[in-house]
Design a protein around this motif. Structure first.
Motif, short mmCIF file in Angstrom:
data_model
loop_
_atom_site.label_atom_id
_atom_site.label_comp_id
_atom_site.label_asym_id
_atom_site.label_seq_id
_atom_site.Cartn_x
_atom_site.Cartn_y
_atom_site.Cartn_z
N GLN A 14 -47.16 -17.64 10.80
CA GLN A 14 -46.25 -16.55 10.47
C GLN A 14 -46.09 -15.60 11.64
O GLN A 14 -44.97 -15.20 11.99
N GLN A 15 -47.21 -15.24 12.26
CA GLN A 15 -47.15 -14.32 13.39
C GLN A 15 -46.37 -14.92 14.54
O GLN A 15 -45.59 -14.24 15.22
N LEU A 16 -46.56 -16.22 14.80
CA LEU A 16 -45.84 -16.89 15.87
C LEU A 16 -44.34 -16.91 15.58
O LEU A 16 -43.52 -16.66 16.47
N GLU A 17 -43.99 -17.18 14.33
CA GLU A 17 -42.57 -17.24 13.98
C GLU A 17 -41.92 -15.86 14.08
O GLU A 17 -40.79 -15.73 14.55
N VAL A 18 -42.63 -14.83 13.63
CA VAL A 18 -42.11 -13.48 13.75
C VAL A 18 -41.88 -13.12 15.21
O VAL A 18 -40.86 -12.52 15.57
N GLN A 19 -42.81 -13.51 16.07
CA GLN A 19 -42.67 -13.24 17.50
C GLN A 19 -41.46 -13.97 18.06
O GLN A 19 -40.69 -13.41 18.85
N GLN A 20 -41.27 -15.24 17.67
CA GLN A 20 -40.13 -16.01 18.15
C GLN A 20 -38.80 -15.40 17.66
O GLN A 20 -37.83 -15.33 18.42
N GLN A 21 -38.77 -14.96 16.41
CA GLN A 21 -37.57 -14.33 15.88
C GLN A 21 -37.24 -13.06 16.64
O GLN A 21 -36.06 -12.78 16.92
N GLU A 22 -38.26 -12.28 16.97
CA GLU A 22 -38.04 -11.05 17.71
C GLU A 22 -37.52 -11.36 19.11
O GLU A 22 -36.61 -10.69 19.62
N GLU A 23 -38.06 -12.39 19.75
CA GLU A 23 -37.59 -12.78 21.07
C GLU A 23 -36.14 -13.25 21.02
O GLU A 23 -35.34 -12.94 21.90
N GLN A 24 -35.80 -14.01 19.98
CA GLN A 24 -34.42 -14.46 19.82
C GLN A 24 -33.48 -13.29 19.60
O GLN A 24 -32.36 -13.27 20.13
N ARG A 25 -33.92 -12.32 18.78
CA ARG A 25 -33.08 -11.15 18.53
C ARG A 25 -32.84 -10.36 19.81
O ARG A 25 -31.72 -9.95 20.10
N GLN A 26 -33.89 -10.18 20.61
CA GLN A 26 -33.73 -9.46 21.87
C GLN A 26 -32.82 -10.22 22.83
O GLN A 26 -32.03 -9.62 23.56
N GLU A 27 -32.91 -11.54 22.80
CA GLU A 27 -32.06 -12.36 23.67
C GLU A 27 -30.60 -12.21 23.26
O GLU A 27 -29.70 -12.10 24.12
#
Length: 223
Positions: free
Chosen positions: A204-217
């Motif tokens: 879950q933590q990894l997915e949340v981090q990936q989603q945040e990176e995608q949003r920032q991108e």
């Protein structure tokens, strides 16, 4: 008749555009086309220049609140109820001023603070004056709002200006289209939530981090 939506509790916020005058029509449409949806309305002070709470209460047959802090103490915080009650929110019409306040993170009215804190799907239907859709303010604020996980901005379409009479204003999308966008986002959020609950905590933590990176991108690409 449209297909029934999955939304069960819908909050509708009307702001100070002349197209707020159409809300009683859409209230009647909702009762007929989506009888399984429980609806509450909130009108900003500017919206009441074009539509009355009395009209919406009579036609919609439901609660219609003024978007202001109560003068007398209430047993429950109005903004908390507005944030927790709905599973979808439609802001139609959404003026540039309302969009800007929301994008900037303000919480200066019950509906504004509720939308900043709610986990419900939010669909915004901008209504803009001539030149509004190409303004730097709209481009910046709409892009920022679109980057939020639970927000979708439904683009306006060319409309006739009540001042000039020319088709140079920007009218909000139709209520059925905005409701459909809110419902689609609601379903997407619900699926993501179910998936997250089934995942181990580290995943879950990894997915949340990936989603945040995608949003920032996505934000960097828009910039």
């Amino acid at each position: 008749m449209p297909e029934p939506v999955g939304v069960r509790r819908l909050l509708v916020v009307g702001t100070g555009s002349v197209t707020a005058a159409h809300l009683p029509f859409w209230a009647s449409w909702l009762k007929t086309a989506q009888p399984g949806v429980e609806v509450r309305y909130v009108l900003t002070g500017a919206a009441t220049r074009f539509v009355t709470r009395e009209a919406l209460v009579a036609i919609g047959g439901c609660d219609v609140l003024a978007d202001r802090w109560p003068e007398e103490p209430e047993p429950r915080a109005r903004h908390v109820d507005l944030a927790q009650w709905p599973d979808a929110v439609v802001v139609l019409p959404a003026t540039l001023n309302y969009l800007a306040r929301l994008a900037l993170g303000l919480g200066d009215s019950p509906s504004m603070l509720a939308l900043q804190c709610t986990e419900a799907a939010i669909a915004l239907a901008p209504a803009l004056p001539p030149g509004g859709v190409r303004s730097a303010a709209y481009e910046e604020h709409s892009a920022k709002l679109a980057g939020r996980r639970n927000v979708v901005v439904v683009p306006p379409h060319p409309g006739r200006s009540t001042t000039s009479g020319r088709r140079e204003a920007w009218a909000p999308a139709s209520f059925p289209d905005v409701l459909a966008a809110a419902d689609a986002l609601r379903a997407e959020l619900a699926t993501a939530q179910e998936k997250q609950e089934d995942q181990p905590q580290e995943e879950q933590q990894l997915e949340v981090q990936q989603q945040e990176e995608q949003r920032q991108e996505r934000q960097r690409e828009r910039a």
